[in-house]
Design a protein around this motif. Sequence first.
Motif, short mmCIF file in Angstrom:
data_model
loop_
_atom_site.label_atom_id
_atom_site.label_comp_id
_atom_site.label_asym_id
_atom_site.label_seq_id
_atom_site.Cartn_x
_atom_site.Cartn_y
_atom_site.Cartn_z
N ALA A 81 0.83 -1.20 0.00
CA ALA A 81 0.00 0.00 0.00
C ALA A 81 0.87 1.25 0.00
O ALA A 81 0.61 2.21 -0.75
N VAL A 82 1.91 1.27 0.81
CA VAL A 82 2.80 2.43 0.86
C VAL A 82 3.55 2.57 -0.45
O VAL A 82 3.73 3.68 -0.96
N LEU A 83 3.99 1.44 -1.03
CA LEU A 83 4.70 1.49 -2.31
C LEU A 83 3.81 2.10 -3.40
O LEU A 83 4.25 2.98 -4.15
N THR A 86 5.44 -1.93 -12.16
CA THR A 86 6.65 -2.11 -12.94
C THR A 86 7.86 -2.28 -12.03
O THR A 86 8.77 -3.07 -12.32
N LEU A 87 7.87 -1.55 -10.93
CA LEU A 87 8.97 -1.69 -9.97
C LEU A 87 9.04 -3.10 -9.40
O LEU A 87 10.12 -3.59 -9.07
N GLY A 95 11.01 0.31 2.00
CA GLY A 95 10.84 -0.45 0.77
C GLY A 95 10.40 0.42 -0.38
O GLY A 95 10.92 0.32 -1.50
N ALA A 96 9.46 1.33 -0.12
CA ALA A 96 9.01 2.25 -1.17
C ALA A 96 10.13 3.19 -1.58
O ALA A 96 10.35 3.44 -2.78
N HIS A 103 12.12 3.17 -5.36
CA HIS A 103 12.09 4.39 -6.15
C HIS A 103 13.48 4.98 -6.32
O HIS A 103 13.64 5.98 -7.03
N GLY A 104 14.46 4.37 -5.67
CA GLY A 104 15.84 4.84 -5.80
C GLY A 104 16.71 3.78 -6.44
O GLY A 104 16.44 3.31 -7.54
N SER A 105 17.75 3.39 -5.71
CA SER A 105 18.72 2.43 -6.27
C SER A 105 18.14 1.03 -6.41
O SER A 105 18.53 0.26 -7.28
N GLY A 106 17.21 0.67 -5.50
CA GLY A 106 16.56 -0.64 -5.59
C GLY A 106 17.48 -1.79 -5.26
O GLY A 106 18.65 -1.59 -4.93
N PRO A 107 16.99 -3.01 -5.38
CA PRO A 107 17.77 -4.20 -5.03
C PRO A 107 18.35 -4.92 -6.23
O PRO A 107 17.79 -5.92 -6.68
#
Length: 385
Positions: A42-44, A57-58, A375-376, A380-384
């Motif tokens: 939900a936050v994402l 997409t993320l 997590g959000a 939205h940044g560098s990601g995993p």
Amino acid sequence: MPTHLPSLAGPPPRGSAPRTEPPASPRRALALFVAVKALCLAVLFLWAQLANRDAYTLLSARWDSLWYVRVVEHGYDFTLTAPDGRVLSDMAFFPLLPWLEEGLSAITPLGPADAGVLISAVASIAAAWGIFRVVDAVYGERAALFTVAIWGALPVAIVQSMAYSESLFTALAAWALYTVQRRNWLLAGVLASLAGLTRPVGLAVAAALWVAALLAWKSSTDRRRLVAGVVLAPLGAAGYVLWVGQRTGSLFGYLDVQGAWGNGFDGGVAFARFIGEHLFSPAFAAGLGLLAAVVLVGWLYVRGVRQGQPPSLLVYCGIVVVLALCSSGFFGSKPRLLMPAFPLLIPLGLALARTRAAVAWSVVAGAAAVAAVYGAFWLHGSGPP
């Protein structure tokens, strides 16, 4: 359910032996886990809406998710040339997840990426269930409940909802370890072999089975199944590595493929250098945080030893931790590579189980909130990668 929980200062009263009582119901733990996942998603999605991004997409079509889809679409024939000239091959990615994506896509309207998200979602619940069973078998229902809650509320737990292989691997590993506890050697061997087809660290599951089988040899009443499980356990990982070797024309072809990606085992030298560079630079706080995280991982493992975790859990967890921390790959991936090492969380689950309910649930709620926000922010940044 046991009436006495193990002290944080010593081993549990039953040592490493499984409980004889019927297993507790996992319903509360799974409901809590799903609620934490729902909060994270939900936050994402809210964050993505505010940032004018596509949250789905993320989750489904970035980083490793794209490579698994490439395996489905091109087989193990896809390569990509990096800007520095390195040739990156999709043979770095083990086959079970893309096989499942391809199979699900063949029988449903879902595309491979969509199938990957669904598989990860189902596998994450299966993993939570397996973790509950493993912990409940030794430490009881309440400790199992909180261990599952912490695993679902890790800062990088959003990966459990992505089209990545961590959830699938953790599910197979947890259930393999549970069947080892139940001395169902044949099923444990099959699950360990499937874990080995999911990630290279699947050999940690095989090693855990081998150690448990060795300790159980004298008392075993069905040595044929025990031997069969021991033989089956490494076949998934070993078979894929040998296949890559055959494709590349080198026995160590898989290591060459990983080397092109910058991955290798150097005993932690590169990671130590990375931390040191941060400690002696303006990014001192980041280096201190990394050092604290490594110390915490080591402390939790030692607590598990002192609390008498079964040898199979200690062997599995130890190998996962060593491979995660002592590899030379991209350092931002280490938190997610540690995610399958769920036995590290058992001391925390035990601590919460012994704490007053209001305090324990406040900690869980706080951890879930941090996981949802981080997590959000991370995706939205560098990601995993």
